[in-house]
Structure formats: C-alpha cells, structure tokens
Design a protein around this motif. Structure first.
Motif, PDB file in Angstrom:
ATOM      1  N   ARG A 194      10.932  21.704  11.854  1.00  0.00           N
ATOM      2  CA  ARG A 194      10.722  22.926  12.647  1.00  0.00           C
ATOM      3  C   ARG A 194      10.934  24.174  11.798  1.00  0.00           C
ATOM      4  N   ARG A 195      11.976  24.152  10.953  1.00  0.00           N
ATOM      5  CA  ARG A 195      12.262  25.306  10.082  1.00  0.00           C
ATOM      6  C   ARG A 195      11.105  25.518   9.112  1.00  0.00           C
ATOM      7  N   HIS A 196      10.596  24.419   8.546  1.00  0.00           N
ATOM      8  CA  HIS A 196       9.436  24.534   7.649  1.00  0.00           C
ATOM      9  C   HIS A 196       8.245  25.156   8.371  1.00  0.00           C
ATOM     10  N   LEU A 197       7.962  24.650   9.567  1.00  0.00           N
ATOM     11  CA  LEU A 197       6.792  25.129  10.315  1.00  0.00           C
ATOM     12  C   LEU A 197       6.935  26.612  10.657  1.00  0.00           C
ATOM     13  N   GLU A 198       8.124  26.985  11.121  1.00  0.00           N
ATOM     14  CA  GLU A 198       8.361  28.376  11.518  1.00  0.00           C
ATOM     15  C   GLU A 198       8.259  29.303  10.308  1.00  0.00           C
ATOM     16  N   ALA A 199       8.798  28.870   9.181  1.00  0.00           N
ATOM     17  CA  ALA A 199       8.732  29.693   7.965  1.00  0.00           C
ATOM     18  C   ALA A 199       7.290  29.818   7.474  1.00  0.00           C
ATOM     19  N   LEU A 200       6.529  28.735   7.520  1.00  0.00           N
ATOM     20  CA  LEU A 200       5.151  28.774   7.027  1.00  0.00           C
ATOM     21  C   LEU A 200       4.276  29.669   7.902  1.00  0.00           C
ATOM     22  N   GLU A 201       4.437  29.560   9.224  1.00  0.00           N
ATOM     23  CA  GLU A 201       3.694  30.451  10.128  1.00  0.00           C
ATOM     24  C   GLU A 201       4.013  31.914   9.813  1.00  0.00           C
ATOM     25  N   PHE A 202       5.299  32.203   9.625  1.00  0.00           N
ATOM     26  CA  PHE A 202       5.730  33.568   9.315  1.00  0.00           C
ATOM     27  C   PHE A 202       5.138  34.040   7.980  1.00  0.00           C
ATOM     28  N   LEU A 203       5.210  33.202   6.974  1.00  0.00           N
ATOM     29  CA  LEU A 203       4.736  33.592   5.637  1.00  0.00           C
ATOM     30  C   LEU A 203       3.215  33.800   5.632  1.00  0.00           C
ATOM     31  N   LEU A 204       2.485  32.928   6.308  1.00  0.00           N
ATOM     32  CA  LEU A 204       1.029  33.095   6.378  1.00  0.00           C
ATOM     33  C   LEU A 204       0.679  34.392   7.104  1.00  0.00           C
ATOM     34  N   ALA A 205       1.377  34.668   8.209  1.00  0.00           N
ATOM     35  CA  ALA A 205       1.104  35.894   8.964  1.00  0.00           C
ATOM     36  C   ALA A 205       1.404  37.131   8.117  1.00  0.00           C
ATOM     37  N   CYS A 206       2.509  37.102   7.389  1.00  0.00           N
ATOM     38  CA  CYS A 206       2.860  38.236   6.512  1.00  0.00           C
ATOM     39  C   CYS A 206       1.799  38.415   5.427  1.00  0.00           C
ATOM     40  N   GLU A 207       1.365  37.327   4.852  1.00  0.00           N
ATOM     41  CA  GLU A 207       0.384  37.396   3.771  1.00  0.00           C
ATOM     42  C   GLU A 207      -0.936  38.009   4.275  1.00  0.00           C
ATOM     43  N   ASP A 209      -1.271  40.030   6.931  1.00  0.00           N
ATOM     44  CA  ASP A 209      -0.999  41.450   7.218  1.00  0.00           C
ATOM     45  C   ASP A 209      -1.040  42.276   5.930  1.00  0.00           C
ATOM     46  N   LEU A 210      -0.414  41.746   4.911  1.00  0.00           N
ATOM     47  CA  LEU A 210      -0.327  42.492   3.649  1.00  0.00           C
ATOM     48  C   LEU A 210      -1.705  42.663   3.026  1.00  0.00           C
ATOM     49  N   LYS A 211      -2.509  41.623   3.136  1.00  0.00           N
ATOM     50  CA  LYS A 211      -3.884  41.693   2.605  1.00  0.00           C
ATOM     51  C   LYS A 211      -4.672  42.806   3.304  1.00  0.00           C
ATOM     52  N   ARG A 212      -4.558  42.860   4.624  1.00  0.00           N
ATOM     53  CA  ARG A 212      -5.252  43.894   5.390  1.00  0.00           C
ATOM     54  C   ARG A 212      -4.757  45.286   5.008  1.00  0.00           C
ATOM     55  N   LEU A 213      -3.428  45.405   4.869  1.00  0.00           N
ATOM     56  CA  LEU A 213      -2.854  46.733   4.624  1.00  0.00           C
ATOM     57  C   LEU A 213      -3.119  47.215   3.213  1.00  0.00           C
ATOM     58  N   ARG A 214      -3.131  46.296   2.251  1.00  0.00           N
ATOM     59  CA  ARG A 214      -3.400  46.698   0.862  1.00  0.00           C
ATOM     60  C   ARG A 214      -4.837  47.166   0.709  1.00  0.00           C
TER      61      ARG A 214
ATOM     62  N   VAL C 103      26.889  45.773  12.216  1.00  0.00           N
ATOM     63  CA  VAL C 103      25.804  45.734  11.220  1.00  0.00           C
ATOM     64  C   VAL C 103      24.840  44.618  11.620  1.00  0.00           C
ATOM     65  N   LEU C 104      23.559  44.949  11.711  1.00  0.00           N
ATOM     66  CA  LEU C 104      22.537  43.946  12.052  1.00  0.00           C
ATOM     67  C   LEU C 104      21.527  43.864  10.913  1.00  0.00           C
ATOM     68  N   HIS C 105      21.262  42.640  10.481  1.00  0.00           N
ATOM     69  CA  HIS C 105      20.236  42.397   9.457  1.00  0.00           C
ATOM     70  C   HIS C 105      19.213  41.435  10.041  1.00  0.00           C
ATOM     71  N   THR C 106      17.977  41.907  10.232  1.00  0.00           N
ATOM     72  CA  THR C 106      16.923  41.032  10.750  1.00  0.00           C
ATOM     73  C   THR C 106      15.770  40.968   9.769  1.00  0.00           C
ATOM     74  N   HIS C 107      14.756  40.240  10.163  1.00  0.00           N
ATOM     75  CA  HIS C 107      13.789  39.724   9.211  1.00  0.00           C
ATOM     76  C   HIS C 107      12.438  39.592   9.917  1.00  0.00           C
ATOM     77  N   SER C 108      12.057  40.635  10.673  1.00  0.00           N
ATOM     78  CA  SER C 108      10.800  40.539  11.420  1.00  0.00           C
ATOM     79  C   SER C 108       9.607  40.609  10.471  1.00  0.00           C
ATOM     80  N   ARG C 109       8.460  40.187  10.972  1.00  0.00           N
ATOM     81  CA  ARG C 109       7.227  40.244  10.199  1.00  0.00           C
ATOM     82  C   ARG C 109       6.896  41.691   9.805  1.00  0.00           C
ATOM     83  N   THR C 110       7.068  42.623  10.750  1.00  0.00           N
ATOM     84  CA  THR C 110       6.818  44.040  10.446  1.00  0.00           C
ATOM     85  C   THR C 110       7.735  44.527   9.329  1.00  0.00           C
ATOM     86  N   GLN C 111       9.015  44.167   9.415  1.00  0.00           N
ATOM     87  CA  GLN C 111       9.979  44.602   8.395  1.00  0.00           C
ATOM     88  C   GLN C 111       9.626  44.010   7.032  1.00  0.00           C
TER      89      GLN C 111
END
Lengths: 216, 216, 216, 216
Positions: A194-207, A209-214, C103-111
C-alpha cells in the motif's frame, strides 16, 4: 461462489488474506483508483497458492466470496470461479520472489495518463522527490527511481515476457506501468505494498504537474 | 406528489425502480456530477412506461416522491407532476432498444468541458485506453470508441433528430455529449449503465489530461 | 511504546498534546497531505520539552502511543522510541521562539510541486491574495509574503543552518518549503498553526493555477 | 456570545436563520470553499435586520452562538460581538432588494484564481453553458452572463460604491467577484442562493479548464 480449500490451507489463513484484500480494495475504490470494475488484487497464501479477486466486480463492494484461491500457475483451485485475465502478472511476482506477499494493480487517472505520455520512452525516471524514500531500498531523494512502461496487449504472455526481460537485464523493479492501462506494484506485506502504491501515485502526479508547469 | 399507477404496474415494481434511481442520483450527486439541480435519470418500468426524476430538484436529496411515471411518448401518467424538459431523450432510447433498462444524464465539469472542446469536430474518438473495455461490446484497447457531440438547443426535437440521424447512418452509439451541457448513456440494467457512465467520465478526463500534457 | 514522563510533566498535559497531534494528523491525512507515511507533527509541552510523532507511521491512524516526548536538543526522553529524522527542524522552532506551541510538517502534492518549481529562485513571493491575511501579522492583500525554498538534504544540520541564515538576515519567517519535499509552518497554538498551513496550501495552489493559466 | 433580540423578532425566527446559516457554512466548508476561517454568510431576518456570521471562525464548526444580529446599516444589535469586516457588502444587498433573503460569500480556489485572471478586464462573460440556466432569469445557454470583477481593497465603502456604480449603469447583477479574494451571490431563499453559488463555481471552473485546453 463456493471455495473448497486444500487440506494444507487452514480456513482462517485464507479468510485473513481475503479480508485484507477486501479492505484494501474498498479503500482504493474510495480513492477512485479502480474505475468501472477495473483493477485486481492478490495476496500470497503459501509457497504454492495465492488469493485473488474474481473477475469484473465493483472493487468498492467486494465480500469474502469475491476472493478465490489459485495456484502459482494461475489455475483456479477448489472453485469454478474465473480469476482475472491478468492473473499471470500476479503469479509471476510470487514465483520470482518468495518474500513478496501482496500484489496490487490499480487503474487511476494519473497512472493511465502517465503511462500514455511515457509509453514512447518506455520508462519514467523519478529523481529529486523526498517521497522516493517510501520505496523499499531507496534512502535519498538523489537516487533515480525507474518505472518501466510496457506496451498494452490483451495477450498476457507478452507482458510476462516484458517483465522477465527487464529483470534479466539486471535492472531493479518495484513497479511497472502498462500503456493506457494502470500500475502493478508489490511488497513484503500489505502495508508495504500500500505504501509503495500510494507513493507511486503521488510521485507520478507530481511529475505530471511539474511537466505542465515547466512548460508554462 | 401523488402518483397513481395503472393496474398493470404493481406498486412494488415502481418502487423498486424509484429506489434504484434515488440511490444512483445520490451517489452521482456525491461525485459532483449533478451541479445546481441539473441532470436527470430514468429506468424502464415495462414495454410502455418508464420512471423518471421530476424537474429541478437537488439530485443528492431525492425521495421516492420525486420519481414519476411517464409513457414512452413522454407524457405524465397518473400524476400532475412535470417531467424534465429532456424527457424526450430518455424515451427515445427506450423506444428504440427494448433491451435498454436505464438512462443516466449527468453534467460533470469534465463532460461539460470536453463537449465544448470537441463540439467543432462533432465527435470524440477514444483509442488506446484499457478502460474502453468497460463499454459493452468492446474487447480491446485497440478499438476506436466514438462519442458524438451534438449542438445544444433548448428545443428537444432537434436533439432527438440528431440522435436518429447518427443511428440511421449505421454507427454504433453507447453515449453522446451535448455541447456545453453533459452526457447521456444507457444500459441493460442500472449496474451496466453506471459502469458505462463511470468509464466514460474516466476516459474523457484522461483524454483532456493527455491533450494538456502533450502540449507541454 | 512505553513513555515515562519526567516528574515535572503531568500525564494529563502530555496526553492533551498527544491527542491534539493525533487529531490534526488524522485530519491532514484525510486531506491527502501526508502520503505514504510521510510528514511529522509536534507540540511544545513546556520550556524544555515537546511531544512529537514517532517515525514512519500512517498519519491517519496514529494513537496516543505513537507520540513521544523529546527534549529541545531532539533527544528521546523516557522512551526508547525513535523520533523522526527531521526532529531537529521542530526543536529549532521551539528553541528560537518561546511563544510557538505547534509545528506541522506536511507533504502535499501542491507543496512538493511548488517547491520544485521555485527551488531555483529559492523563494516564492505571494502578493495580491486576500488569504495572505490568514498569516498572523499580515493585514492586507497588498503586502508581500515570502516563503523560502531550501535545497533538500538527508543531513538535517544543513537545513537547520539554512533556517538560521534566513533569520539572521533579518527576514520574517512563518513557513518554509524544502525542495521536492514539503512545508514547515508553526504558530502560537494548534488552531493558528492549522490556519497557517491551510492558508499556505491554498495560496500555493492558487499561485500554481495562475501561472498555468497566464501561460495559456 | 450573548444575543438579546428586539421585541419584534421572535427567538424562533432568529434561530431558524442561524441554523440555516450554520448548515450552509458546514456544507460549503466541506467543499473547501472557506479556507483558513475566510468567508461570511447572512440571511435577512426582517425589513430592518439580518443574521450574519461573527468574524474569524472556522466555517465548518459554527454553532448558533456564532451568528449575530445586525441592522441594515451594519451595526451589531443586542450583542457586543463583532460582525465581519465585510458586513457592508451584505447589508447593501438587503437594502437594495427587499426580495433577497440570503447572501453567501465564499473563497474557493477557483473563485480566487478566476478573479485574478479576469481582474484586468473587470468582467467574466459566460456563454454557451447549459448551467447558466441555474441562475434565476436565464433560460438559455445562448444568453450572456456577466460577472464583474472588482478590485480588492481593505476599505469596504470603495467596494460598496463599485457595486452601486455597476447597478446604476443599468446592468443586471446576480454575483460579483473581488480580485484575489472570492465571490458574492444572493437569492430569494437559501436554496436559490446555494444553487447560484454552486452553478457559478461550476461555470468558473469550466471556463478556466476550457481556457487551458484551448491553449493546448
């Protein structure tokens, strides 16, 4: 569905696996990662068997009866239920790595879109994200995490061969995408998977977003 | 609302249809696909009748009394409630295909935006997505799934004629969009119709995401 | 985990802090801002101690036992639990500002995405947003709110030194981002800290949206 | 907060208004449209009074005691609680239009970003969306719905004058945006006002999506 268990598998063991799969499926469905009855989930039961979701049900409404026993060749055991067409991708993991206990395949919008976008390159390279550390074996944001993207096919042996070829090239593998389809990932227990899946979904979404914004 | 039923329709049958519509409406409202009292939903009751949402209510808070009986010409039967202005688009489906049991019309942001973007071409062509297989009759991501986009109008007979013209051209039709408006889809039971709607929303959203990203 | 408290700290005080952290963690997890066991949270207990989340748990499922006591040098007190690797960033705040209580440290996709995008400039400058007034000390949308973006590192003393250097330059600081990672913010009680975090997430998301749209 | 009511206002009337505001506030907070204690809400009580949210509370956790009585000049009546700084924008609506019963001001990300993007033009023109029909008085997607965008200021009389000037120019007004801030809308009861707000949020989000996609 009637499930008869081999004498070597206690009912309590199978039920524990079935319940863990049902719970994960419900939570992943609530996130919208299993649209329109897609996705499939499994857990290892012993050296020779796994429990896996039957084909075609709404993943947010599974019960114990929607989980069936298979052997590691992908055959139904003690039931005439039909396992998912993609069962061979689950059993491949269990045969290759005795330590792996769970395989999750989901189908989120981010996973589907990322797979289309990187299908040409055949791989997504992640670097510079702190959350890469959520993948077992990664200890720094500076490392490079490679997720292969395999061409989609309705013929499972082709996909099995692609995974084998990647591994035989000596490359690490914690997850893969299938073009226009979704992701497969696994782990040594359900929590790690579950941790792997959640991290991968997050990383793909960030990647993405970053592509669009750059490009802005 | 008082609903008097014809002698040929048991109360239990009408109530089953009404309850299924209310449940679907609540779940689709929770997804945000029925903003500001928009959207309408129906189920076939028998060869000559359907149950449909009355006009203008919040779709997350419907009760059995907000569902009315109509004949397949779109007239209210046994009630003076007013059916939705778009009733003619529902009855068209039931008249054409005796096997179809449910029609869902929603109005999500993705559906509205996609319809505007592809209104000029008059069609959205989907190909390469595994989830196309969630539409009955599609067995591979390689097939092409065409969703027509018809111009919006406040005059329903024009839309009915557009749908007829598409079908008379011999093209398959599982759903259509109306420009700036929303989607219509249907199926042989509520579960299939829900699966179609969920898959189409997912596919449209993926297609828009991919379009944005490919431009990056 | 067994937590033994110093005689100067009443159990009720520690429990109040632990419960407030657990509640905040659950709500922030529900928002999706703590993916894959990331993020960490703390509250001051007295002049010399703070309560902080233990390392590596799912932040939506913490209990009182997942909160541990540390001194302001970052050492575990009365427990052999391991505090988060990033504990030094929390204690730095408590040592510098006696009025700060959380102190709160979070890790959202936007952040995470915003931090990557502005890492080159080393700062995000926010101006023209009414919600800047949610940050204590800001009274107009016309003011400029600067959020520094520090390079990521697995070596905490480097980050501590970056924060010190920013403050020694005489610049106000209410929050900072770490590149590819997440945000740190703080306040005089949990409610103020939550308001800061919620406002910063909103402002970063608006800023990214506006950047994309202005490029359209 | 202690609220003493004038003899002409029954407690049950004030409580009905307070409860309706609290319920709307909780639902709008759940949608994320009231970040970091922003937003304010009111309902008319009689010809000379309104009930309005007190300043600075979390809008998802209001109780009856967080709603206070004001006269239509914006003065607190029978309480020493402080009304929102933006009270003058609510009372302006009630003074101008005797039929208006509710005013909602929210602060969603879409509203904030749209207001920044169109601040230069001073207006957003919506056309071609079926959901424009959710605004009272609009009967076709072909009509043009204009939402003015006024410059932000911390000095309320300037905003009141902007609204007056728009109306004195003879233009219809169902809602307005304030640059970098949020939206104001109103209606003849809470249900109509909620429908207006929901439709406007949807239309603004669609318009921004379409702008991004047309640039792709």
């Amino acid at each position: 569905m009637t499930q008869t268990l081999p004498a070597t598998i206690p009912a309590s063991l199978f039920e524990q696996r079935a319940d863990a799969i049902v719970e994960a499926a419900r939570e992943l469905s609530d996130l919208g990662w299993t649209p329109a009855t897609s996705s499939n989930f499994s857990m290892r039961v012993d050296d020779a068997h796994a429990a896996i979701t039957v084909s075609g049900k709404h993943k947010g409404r599974l019960g114990r009866d929607d989980i069936m026993l298979i052997d590691l060749a992908g055959n139904a055991v003690g039931t005439d239920a039909r396992p998912s067409a993609e069962t061979a991708l689950h059993t491949q993991i269990y045969r290759r790595w005795p330590a792996m206990q769970a395989v999750l395949h989901t189908h989120s919008r981010t996973q589907s879109v990322a797979s289309r976008l990187y299908a040409g390159e055949g791989v997504i390279r992640l670097q510079g994200w702190e959350l890469q550390k959520a993948i077992s074996g990664y200890h720094s944001h500076d490392s490079v995490l490679e997720i292969p993207v395999f061409p989609n096919t309705q013929h499972m042996p082709e996909l099995v061969a692609r995974v084998d070829a990647w591994l035989e090239a000596g490359k690490p593998l914690h997850a893969y995408l299938i073009d226009g389809h979704g992701i497969y990932t696994w782990g040594r227990d359900m929590a790690e998977t579950r941790r792997h899946l959640e991290a991968l979904e997050f990383l793909l979404a960030c990647e993405l977003d970053l592509k669009r914004l750059r490009a802005s």
